[in-house]
Design an enzyme around this catalytic site. Structure first.
Site, PDB file in Angstrom:
ATOM      1  N   GLY A  18     109.590  59.776  27.841  1.00 24.93           N
ATOM      2  CA  GLY A  18     108.632  59.416  28.768  1.00 24.93           C
ATOM      3  C   GLY A  18     108.220  60.679  29.675  1.00 24.93           C
ATOM      4  O   GLY A  18     108.858  61.603  29.347  1.00 24.93           O
ATOM      5  N   THR A  19     107.200  60.482  30.363  1.00 23.56           N
ATOM      6  CA  THR A  19     106.725  61.354  31.465  1.00 23.56           C
ATOM      7  C   THR A  19     106.625  61.192  32.663  1.00 23.56           C
ATOM      8  O   THR A  19     105.674  60.066  32.828  1.00 23.56           O
ATOM      9  CB  THR A  19     105.584  62.237  30.680  1.00 23.56           C
ATOM     10  OG1 THR A  19     105.709  62.535  29.608  1.00 23.56           O
ATOM     11  CG2 THR A  19     105.052  63.464  31.525  1.00 23.56           C
ATOM     12  N   VAL A  20     107.259  61.807  33.635  1.00 21.54           N
ATOM     13  CA  VAL A  20     106.732  61.252  34.867  1.00 21.54           C
ATOM     14  C   VAL A  20     106.874  62.424  35.988  1.00 21.54           C
ATOM     15  O   VAL A  20     107.553  63.429  35.759  1.00 21.54           O
ATOM     16  CB  VAL A  20     107.822  60.351  35.710  1.00 21.54           C
ATOM     17  CG1 VAL A  20     109.275  61.028  35.667  1.00 21.54           C
ATOM     18  CG2 VAL A  20     107.343  59.491  37.101  1.00 21.54           C
TER      19      VAL A  20
END
EC number: 3.4.25.1
Length: 213
Positions: A18-20
């Site tokens: 994921g990407t945050v």
């Protein structure tokens, strides 16, 4: 960020899916995350929210396992509610980040598989903190985590300014995650943005799909 764990004396190293990201502005903070949930090469969901308010003025974003993140969210909300009931005021941003650091460290022998951004606004102004799965706590102006984090971080570093405001930070966050989605197979399907200012928080959703030729 690369996660390193030890299991039976063997080191395991990987980026969490994921990407945050989190960006500190002069008048608030922005925490943003893409919406894709994957498992073993399959897309399980295209509508997973990875940014969450904890109080009116503090929120988090996560990359990694959703189940572990949901446990963290419940624990932090309970701690924040207890703090406010006992002391009659909202917990400070760093205070909540330190509680999370202790929670993560307590699981160091069987780590919660998440990287977390904590951001918010209190009497000390806007603040962004980043924590790894074993509780390391670092304050920064901007962070990007997960498998798409290095791509997003490159965009942020190119465009970030010390005087950036929260509206500009939101645009930068969406742009950075869009670029990460183009290159990272386990990130995708849109962006959720949590904005936190002195007035409180707001959530916004941006939907888009990976472009195909």
């Amino acid at each position: 960020m690369v996660f390193i764990a030890v299991f039976n004396g063997v080191f395991a190293m990987s980026s969490l899916p994921g990407t945050v990201l989190g960006i500190k502005a002069v008048n608030g903070v922005v925490i943003a995350g893409e919406k894709r949930l994957t498992y073993d090469g399959y897309v399980l969901s295209k509508n997973t929210r990875k940014v969450h308010p904890i109080t009116k003025h503090v929120g988090i974003g996560f990359a990694g396992l959703v189940g572990d993140a949901q446990f963290i969210i419940r624990a932090l909300r309970m701690e924040a509610e207890n703090y406010e009931l006992q002391l009659g005021r909202e917990i400070r941003v760093r205070g909540l980040a330190k509680i999370l650091s202790l929670i993560l460290y307590s699981y160091k022998l069987a780590p919660l598989m998440t990287e977390v951004v904590v951001g918010g606004f209190d009497e000390k102004g806007p603040q962004i903190y980043v924590l790894d799965p074993v509780g390391s706590l670092i304050e920064d102006k901007y962070v990007a985590l997960g498998s798409g984090g290095p791509i997003a971080l490159g965009i942020i570093e190119k465009e970030y300014r010390e005087d950036i405001d929260v509206d500009e930070a939101e645009k930068l966050a969406v742009s950075a995650i869009r670029e990460a989605i183009e290159r990272d197979a386990v990130s995708g399907d849109g962006v959720d943005v949590l904005r936190i200012t002195e007035e409180g928080y707001s959530l916004r959703e941006y939907m888009f799909r990976r472009e195909t030729s």
